[in-house]
Design an enzyme around this catalytic site. Structure first.
Site, PDB file in Angstrom:
ATOM      1  N   ARG A 117       1.318  -1.164  18.312  1.00 42.99           N
ATOM      2  CA  ARG A 117       1.785  -2.459  18.837  1.00 42.99           C
ATOM      3  C   ARG A 117       1.539  -3.002  20.145  1.00 42.99           C
ATOM      4  NH1 ARG A 117       6.550  -1.842  16.184  1.00 42.99           N
ATOM      5  NH2 ARG A 117       7.773  -2.549  17.614  1.00 42.99           N
ATOM      6  N   GLY A 149       0.895  -1.124   0.075  1.00 40.47           N
ATOM      7  CA  GLY A 149      -0.064  -0.036  -0.122  1.00 40.47           C
ATOM      8  C   GLY A 149       0.877   1.259   0.105  1.00 40.47           C
ATOM      9  N   GLY A 150       0.249   2.229  -0.085  1.00 36.61           N
ATOM     10  CA  GLY A 150       0.897   3.793  -0.279  1.00 36.61           C
ATOM     11  C   GLY A 150       1.365   4.188   1.200  1.00 36.61           C
ATOM     12  N   GLU A 209       8.296  -5.677   9.142  1.00 31.65           N
ATOM     13  CA  GLU A 209       8.081  -4.441   8.631  1.00 31.65           C
ATOM     14  C   GLU A 209       9.138  -3.388   8.832  1.00 31.65           C
ATOM     15  OE1 GLU A 209       4.669  -2.730  10.890  1.00 31.65           O
ATOM     16  OE2 GLU A 209       4.555  -1.220   9.159  1.00 31.65           O
ATOM     17  N   HIS A 230       4.772   3.387  15.927  1.00 26.32           N
ATOM     18  CA  HIS A 230       4.476   1.906  15.588  1.00 26.32           C
ATOM     19  C   HIS A 230       4.344   1.198  16.820  1.00 26.32           C
ATOM     20  CE1 HIS A 230       4.182   1.555  11.328  1.00 26.32           C
ATOM     21  NE2 HIS A 230       4.694   2.638  11.291  1.00 26.32           N
ATOM     22  N   ARG A 231       5.266   1.762  17.759  1.00 23.36           N
ATOM     23  CA  ARG A 231       5.467   0.826  19.215  1.00 23.36           C
ATOM     24  C   ARG A 231       3.956   1.018  19.852  1.00 23.36           C
ATOM     25  NH1 ARG A 231      10.154  -1.089  20.992  1.00 23.36           N
ATOM     26  NH2 ARG A 231      12.246  -0.282  20.044  1.00 23.36           N
ATOM     27  N   SER A 257      -1.501   4.539   4.377  1.00 22.84           N
ATOM     28  CA  SER A 257      -2.746   3.835   3.921  1.00 22.84           C
ATOM     29  C   SER A 257      -3.120   2.824   4.990  1.00 22.84           C
ATOM     30  CB  SER A 257      -2.422   2.983   2.765  1.00 22.84           C
ATOM     31  OG  SER A 257      -1.265   2.129   2.961  1.00 22.84           O
ATOM     32  N   GLY A 258      -2.692   2.751   6.120  1.00 19.22           N
ATOM     33  CA  GLY A 258      -3.396   1.774   7.216  1.00 19.22           C
ATOM     34  C   GLY A 258      -2.870   0.495   6.777  1.00 19.22           C
TER      35      GLY A 258
END
Lengths: 126, 175
Positions: B53, B7-8, B81, B49-50, B11-12
């Site tokens: 998650r 995805g871009g 990722e 991101h942490r 974009s999720g």
């Protein structure tokens, strides 16, 4: 809420006009917040975001505002996140903001159509 | 099973990939983080991101190059990722694979896949801005494009995430 998205020059606006012939469209680049929150349909929604960021305005809660105050709007917006991550920090911020805002709005939308070569493919129809 | 998520920007993809990992049920969950924290913006991204998650039971393993020597717990579910960072690291970092980036990364993915139960890989669409970049960036696009194509052949599922909406190019939600 409905969204019509796709890359540049794919015929998104023409598609939107054909789908919704009765809507008077508001230009995202020219609109202020009041106009945006009362529009029936917006063309170039990504340009509204870019203009606001360039003016130093915070757009973090733009999706929430639209959902609360203009939940039936039709938004036509360019997908701008499909290239190499730009060297320019403002452009990086812009494309990421468009992505985050549109992801929230797409979650709320009942219909999302992606236009490629003038052809619309419905990717969400709730 | 292997899932390739693309995805871009914004974009999720990550949220979708994390949910896909959770959908495999109880397991030891490993997150292979590939972004090298070379400046404040990277560190902010890593923090974001942490936070996303946290509470989902992931153990984080940082890996910037040399995926193929990574030893992972058997029967774990792994989220890697992001491939675009791993490819850039192999290409540009000292000790990276440089012109052997594509082969290096594909051997690494095969090695990971041979050890674990399920593997979800997040990659990135960086190919459609019509910009003519200088040679180094063109080469980077070429390498990542080749990697993505090879990963798609290996994967059971290939899904493009468009503003949080999954668009399946291979396999499907219940495949």
């Amino acid at each position: 809420m409905e969204m019509i998205i796709g890359g540049a020059f794919q015929g998104k606006s023409a598609y939107a006009r054909k789908e919704h012939p009765r809507i008077t469209w508001t230009d995202g680049e020219a609109a202020d917040e009041t106009a945006l929150l009362s529009a029936r349909g917006v063309l170039g929604f990504e340009k509204y975001i870019r203009k606001e960021l360039a003016a130093g305005h915070n757009v973090a809660d733009l999706a929430e505002k639209l959902i609360a105050k203009n939940p039936e709007v039709v938004l036509v917006s360019e997908e701008v996140g499909y290239g190499v991550v730009p060297a320019d920090a403002f452009v990086r911020e812009y494309r990421e903001a468009v992505g985050r805002i549109c992801t929230k709005l797409a979650a709320h939308s009942t219909k999302v159509t992606r236009v490629v070569c003038g052809i619309g493919t419905v990717i969400k129809n709730a | 099973m292997m899932v390739l998520v693309t995805g871009g920007s914004g974009s999720g993809k990550s949220a979708f990939a994390e949910t896909r990992v959770l959908s495999f049920g109880d397991a030891r969950r490993i997150y292979i983080a590939t972004m090298f924290p070379f400046d404040l913006e990277c560190r902010r991204r890593i923090d974001r991101h942490r936070r996303m998650r946290s509470g989902k039971g992931f153990e984080t393993v940082e890996r910037y190059t040399n995926l193929k020597d990574l030893v992972l717990p058997k029967d774990s579910v792994v989220l890697l990722e992001c491939m675009s960072n791993l490819a850039a690291n192999e290409m540009f970092q000292d000790g990276g694979a440089h012109e052997k980036t594509v082969d290096e990364i594909l051997s690494g993915v095969r090695e990971v896949l041979s050890q674990v139960k399920h593997l979800v890989i997040v990659t990135n669409e960086i190919f459609s801005d019509g910009e003519l970049y200088e040679e180094e960036t063109r080469t980077y696009q070429k390498y990542l494009g080749e990697i993505n194509q090879a990963l798609a052949v290996m994967a059971d599922e290939v899904v493009e995430v468009v503003y949080g909406i999954p668009v399946y190019h291979k396999g499907g939600a219940d495949a």
